[in-house]
Design a protein around this motif. Structure first.
Motif, PDB file in Angstrom:
ATOM      1  N   UNK A 153       0.845  -1.202   0.000  1.00 37.49           N
ATOM      2  CA  UNK A 153       0.000   0.000   0.000  1.00 37.49           C
ATOM      3  C   UNK A 153       0.882   1.254   0.000  1.00 37.49           C
ATOM      4  N   UNK A 154       1.961   1.194   0.814  1.00 39.44           N
ATOM      5  CA  UNK A 154       2.876   2.334   0.884  1.00 39.44           C
ATOM      6  C   UNK A 154       3.509   2.591  -0.483  1.00 39.44           C
ATOM      7  N   UNK A 155       3.825   1.492  -1.200  1.00 38.23           N
ATOM      8  CA  UNK A 155       4.390   1.649  -2.548  1.00 38.23           C
ATOM      9  C   UNK A 155       3.358   2.274  -3.472  1.00 38.23           C
ATOM     10  N   UNK A 156       2.120   1.813  -3.347  1.00 37.75           N
ATOM     11  CA  UNK A 156       1.058   2.376  -4.172  1.00 37.75           C
ATOM     12  C   UNK A 156       0.927   3.872  -3.908  1.00 37.75           C
ATOM     13  N   UNK A 157       1.003   4.242  -2.616  1.00 41.22           N
ATOM     14  CA  UNK A 157       0.887   5.667  -2.277  1.00 41.22           C
ATOM     15  C   UNK A 157       2.034   6.465  -2.885  1.00 41.22           C
ATOM     16  N   UNK A 158       3.246   5.865  -2.875  1.00 42.76           N
ATOM     17  CA  UNK A 158       4.405   6.587  -3.391  1.00 42.76           C
ATOM     18  C   UNK A 158       4.364   6.701  -4.910  1.00 42.76           C
ATOM     19  N   UNK A 159       3.790   5.681  -5.570  1.00 39.79           N
ATOM     20  CA  UNK A 159       3.859   5.646  -7.039  1.00 39.79           C
ATOM     21  C   UNK A 159       2.636   6.243  -7.721  1.00 39.79           C
ATOM     22  N   UNK A 160       1.543   6.418  -6.985  1.00 39.26           N
ATOM     23  CA  UNK A 160       0.285   6.783  -7.623  1.00 39.26           C
ATOM     24  C   UNK A 160       0.346   8.157  -8.282  1.00 39.26           C
ATOM     25  N   UNK A 161       1.216   9.016  -7.791  1.00 40.16           N
ATOM     26  CA  UNK A 161       1.321  10.348  -8.399  1.00 40.16           C
ATOM     27  C   UNK A 161       2.305  10.358  -9.559  1.00 40.16           C
ATOM     28  N   UNK A 162       2.803   9.172  -9.932  1.00 41.67           N
ATOM     29  CA  UNK A 162       3.771   8.992 -11.009  1.00 41.67           C
ATOM     30  C   UNK A 162       4.981   9.906 -10.858  1.00 41.67           C
ATOM     31  N   UNK A 163       5.687   9.788  -9.729  1.00 44.50           N
ATOM     32  CA  UNK A 163       6.863  10.638  -9.497  1.00 44.50           C
ATOM     33  C   UNK A 163       8.021  10.186 -10.381  1.00 44.50           C
ATOM     34  N   UNK A 164       8.937  11.102 -10.619  1.00 44.90           N
ATOM     35  CA  UNK A 164      10.117  10.762 -11.429  1.00 44.90           C
ATOM     36  C   UNK A 164      11.213  10.162 -10.551  1.00 44.90           C
ATOM     37  N   UNK A 165      11.027  10.269  -9.236  1.00 39.62           N
ATOM     38  CA  UNK A 165      12.053   9.740  -8.334  1.00 39.62           C
ATOM     39  C   UNK A 165      11.394   9.055  -7.146  1.00 39.62           C
ATOM     40  N   UNK A 166      11.842   7.826  -6.868  1.00 38.34           N
ATOM     41  CA  UNK A 166      11.373   7.104  -5.687  1.00 38.34           C
ATOM     42  C   UNK A 166      12.536   6.963  -4.723  1.00 38.34           C
ATOM     43  N   UNK A 167      12.308   7.371  -3.467  1.00 38.28           N
ATOM     44  CA  UNK A 167      13.317   7.161  -2.449  1.00 38.28           C
ATOM     45  C   UNK A 167      12.742   6.149  -1.460  1.00 38.28           C
ATOM     46  N   UNK A 168      13.475   5.065  -1.224  1.00 39.32           N
ATOM     47  CA  UNK A 168      12.938   4.028  -0.341  1.00 39.32           C
ATOM     48  C   UNK A 168      13.940   3.738   0.759  1.00 39.32           C
ATOM     49  N   UNK A 169      13.474   3.817   2.000  1.00 35.16           N
ATOM     50  CA  UNK A 169      14.353   3.630   3.148  1.00 35.16           C
ATOM     51  C   UNK A 169      14.101   2.246   3.746  1.00 35.16           C
ATOM     52  N   UNK A 170      14.958   1.304   3.440  1.00 38.91           N
ATOM     53  CA  UNK A 170      14.838  -0.069   3.915  1.00 38.91           C
ATOM     54  C   UNK A 170      13.412  -0.599   3.817  1.00 38.91           C
ATOM     55  N   UNK A 171      12.851  -0.647   2.623  1.00 42.53           N
ATOM     56  CA  UNK A 171      11.445  -1.034   2.494  1.00 42.53           C
ATOM     57  C   UNK A 171      11.204  -2.493   2.851  1.00 42.53           C
ATOM     58  N   UNK A 172      12.255  -3.302   2.891  1.00 40.58           N
ATOM     59  CA  UNK A 172      12.049  -4.733   3.163  1.00 40.58           C
ATOM     60  C   UNK A 172      12.433  -5.110   4.586  1.00 40.58           C
ATOM     61  N   UNK A 173      12.827  -4.121   5.383  1.00 42.81           N
ATOM     62  CA  UNK A 173      13.384  -4.417   6.710  1.00 42.81           C
ATOM     63  C   UNK A 173      12.409  -5.202   7.581  1.00 42.81           C
ATOM     64  N   UNK A 174      11.113  -4.897   7.466  1.00 42.51           N
ATOM     65  CA  UNK A 174      10.145  -5.538   8.362  1.00 42.51           C
ATOM     66  C   UNK A 174       9.474  -6.743   7.713  1.00 42.51           C
ATOM     67  N   UNK A 175      10.017  -7.188   6.571  1.00 42.92           N
ATOM     68  CA  UNK A 175       9.329  -8.250   5.835  1.00 42.92           C
ATOM     69  C   UNK A 175      10.152  -9.533   5.802  1.00 42.92           C
ATOM     70  N   UNK A 176       9.467 -10.664   5.643  1.00 43.26           N
ATOM     71  CA  UNK A 176      10.197 -11.924   5.455  1.00 43.26           C
ATOM     72  C   UNK A 176      10.776 -11.945   4.041  1.00 43.26           C
ATOM     73  N   UNK A 177      11.657 -12.921   3.772  1.00 43.69           N
ATOM     74  CA  UNK A 177      12.428 -12.851   2.531  1.00 43.69           C
ATOM     75  C   UNK A 177      11.537 -12.899   1.308  1.00 43.69           C
ATOM     76  N   UNK A 178      10.489 -13.717   1.363  1.00 40.33           N
ATOM     77  CA  UNK A 178       9.652 -13.832   0.163  1.00 40.33           C
ATOM     78  C   UNK A 178       8.892 -12.551  -0.121  1.00 40.33           C
ATOM     79  N   UNK A 179       8.196 -11.997   0.936  1.00 37.74           N
ATOM     80  CA  UNK A 179       7.442 -10.789   0.658  1.00 37.74           C
ATOM     81  C   UNK A 179       8.373  -9.614   0.382  1.00 37.74           C
ATOM     82  N   UNK A 180       9.571  -9.639   1.000  1.00 33.24           N
ATOM     83  CA  UNK A 180      10.562  -8.597   0.717  1.00 33.24           C
ATOM     84  C   UNK A 180      10.927  -8.600  -0.753  1.00 33.24           C
TER      85      UNK A 180
END
Lengths: 233, 390
Positions: A153-180
């Protein structure tokens, strides 16, 4: 073509006067449109600080920091606010609003886009949630979503405005390996579709292969750049 | 602004409402806090207004244009002047009628427990009504009989179960100022904290109770002017004609005299003090409730700031939150206060009224305080880089 990110001689310190502790020292970095760059390094090396400076979440102090054509050193509040709305920022802890449904969370980013009607926002938010595989969860609140779903959902929120730049701060830190893995591949796919640039801060060795370039940071300096194959080995 | 500038703003649910309604229990606690603050303020204001409105009950229900009282009178019934001066006043050009009014405490024996207490006697000439109270004016014929009186149903219960006995048809004599008197009818006027109750009797019965000397001394003269007479001219003429010890007051001045006297009494000062305390404590509670609510959502505001919301837009969300809380908290607050007012009225026989002006004042104060505390609470957000708040 102008680089999406162009940093020259950037210094940053926390604290004031004699207590000032340098966290970023002489950073030079250029990222071209469409590039996926991973920034990695031990904790305390200054990765997150650099990312928050690039996202306009902190005022830059010294050196030159140009993001999407906007110089951030010495930029006013207004310019920073304007820049933030043009960047998609993905936080370590998803940072969704608990009181809003998935769709409403995504709408929050769209509300800042001028000239969009209520219905336009509904269409865009639903389409984006579909794209991240949550079309069946649009009316769920974060409490009722799994960690991976929240991050999508957070990715959807970041991408929905079609930005030219995405900055992601450890987006997989809280996820297991598969969902990461899924989350990162999703980012990669959507970024390619929208032709946007991604800068990803991570500790996670499992996702290094999606990058075009991997930059190592230590003690506030960029120490070396590698291609993904070398890093994975 | 967030919800104002964009098209079709009505259809987007306000973020403030989403935040508040998400945590029902929390909202309930916040609302009860604000309601409590409102009740506190309203009760103090109610006590105060009861004290002041009750004291002016009798002067306010007098039906006249100009009133004659002894110049040294600090309140109605305090000092008297000679009855003969009333006839001189009647002769002043522009005066249509000049009527006597007696207002005096009398001893009263509670018929239920034989305890002696006191009541306030209103005595008038039944042929010359001076009160704008229909219930009294309609029953003037009843007070003409010897040792008969009208009883105020809003008198304190400590005077005895007089109204109940009267409606039950019992005709028990009651000792007033040493004479056995009977209730012939009732009216509703209301007492105040300094008066237990009122009875209305005729001037002749007043003479029987207090003797000829006292019956010759009036507590007030109630004057009506001829149509078209200038009140200022007549008052000046009255002051000139009558002895120096008598002053002529307009109705407003008579009521003000009463208010000013009681306001300077220790009880009046205590009530004023209570009102101020109520305000201060109420304001502190409203501030606490809003501050903690905004503080809890601070990281969410920081997130919104990070994705491009401006300080102004977030401030608007917080203001909305404060407004919703103030409005929703005010409603149960004023309802409870109204209930408590009527309980208090019934217990004391003192009219405790909710005035529209006072209600609006308390509401706008709640609102202003809410918005102010919200603004203070988000100050941290305004000054800090969003990255520092996560």
């Amino acid at each position: 073509m102008e680089p999406v990110v162009n940093i020259e001689g950037l210094h940053h310190a926390f604290g004031k006067g004699s207590l000032a502790k340098p966290v970023l020292i002489d950073i030079n970095l250029a990222i071209q449109p469409g590039e996926i760059v991973i920034l990695t390094g031990p904790s305390g090396s200054g990765k997150t600080t650099l990312l928050s400076l690039m996202g306009g979440l902190r005022s830059a102090q010294q050196g030159s920091l140009r993001i999407l054509g906007q110089e951030l050193t010495g930029a006013g509040k207004k310019q920073l606010v304007e820049l933030r709305s043009r960047i998609g920022y993905i936080f370590q802890a998803h940072n969704l609003l608990d009181c809003l449904t998935a769709q409403e969370n995504v709408r929050m980013a769209l509300r800042l886009q001028p000239g969009l009607s209520y219905d336009d926002r509904t269409t865009a938010a639903t389409a984006m949630l579909d794209a991240v595989g949550l079309g069946h969860r649009v009316n769920y609140r974060p409490d009722n979503l799994s960690g991976g779903q929240k991050q999508r959902v957070a990715i959807a929120r970041a991408l929905v405005t079609q930005p030219k730049l995405i900055l992601a701060d450890e987006p997989t830190a809280a996820l297991d390996s598969q969902s990461g893995r899924e989350v990162v591949q999703l980012m990669q796919r959507l970024a390619q579709e929208q032709n946007c640039t991604i800068l990803l801060v991570t500790h996670d060795n499992r996702i290094l292969d999606i990058a075009h370039r991997i930059i190592h940071m230590e003690d506030g300096r960029l120490v070396r750049t590698e291609s993904p194959t070398a890093a994975v080995v | 602004m967030v919800f104002g500038k964009l098209p079709l703003p009505r259809r987007e649910k306000p973020l403030a409402w989403s935040q508040l309604s998400h945590q029902r229990m929390r909202l309930l606690v916040a609302l009860s806090g604000i309601s409590f603050a409102n009740i506190l303020i309203f009760m103090q204001l109610g006590f105060r207004s009861a004290m002041f409105s009750g004291t002016t009950n009798v002067p306010a229900s007098l039906d006249g244009d100009v009133f004659l009282i002894n110049k040294t009178s600090q309140f109605l019934g305090n000092e008297t002047f000679d009855k003969s001066q009333l006839y001189r006043a009647a002769a002043v050009p522009g005066v249509a009628t000049a009527r006597p009014f007696y207002y005096s405490p009398a001893s009263w024996v509670n018929p239920d427990n034989r305890k002696t207490t006191n009541i306030t006697v209103i005595a008038i000439n039944p042929a010359q009504p001076v009160m704008a109270v229909p219930a009294i004016n309609d029953q003037l014929a009843l007070v003409e009989q010897t040792d008969r009186m009208l009883f105020d149903v809003k008198s304190l219960p400590s005077l005895g179960a007089i109204t109940q006995a009267f409606t039950a048809g019992q005709d028990t004599p009651i000792e007033v100022q040493g004479r056995k008197m009977r209730v012939n009818g009732t009216f509703a006027l209301g007492s105040n904290i300094f008066k237990r109750g009122h009875i209305v009797i005729s001037d002749v019965n007043y003479l029987r109770l207090f003797g000829a000397t006292q019956a010759n001394q009036l507590h007030a003269g109630v004057l009506k002017l001829e149509p078209g007479a200038n009140i200022q001219t007549v008052m000046a003429e009255l002051e000139r004609t009558l002895p120096e010890e008598i002053s002529a007051l307009s109705h407003t001045e008579l009521i003000e005299l009463e208010q000013n006297y009681w306001a300077k009494e220790p009880a009046g000062i205590i009530f004023d003090f209570g009102t101020i305390m109520g305000f201060v404590v109420g304001v502190v509670i409203v501030y606490q409730v809003l501050y903690s609510d905004v503080n809890d959502h601070l990281s969410e505001y920081a997130t919104l700031k990070a994705i491009g919301y401006s300080d102004g837009q977030l401030l608007l969300v917080v203001f909305q939150e404060a407004t919703i809380l103030a409005v929703l908290g005010f409603m149960p607050g004023i309802l409870c206060s109204l209930g408590l007012y009527s309980v208090l009225s019934n217990l004391t026989g003192v009219a405790v009224l909710m005035r529209l002006g006072v209600g609006l004042q308390v509401f706008s104060m709640t609102l202003v305080m809410g918005v102010l505390s919200a603004a203070i609470a988000v100050r941290k957000l305004r000054s800090a880089d969003p990255a520092d708040v996560f």
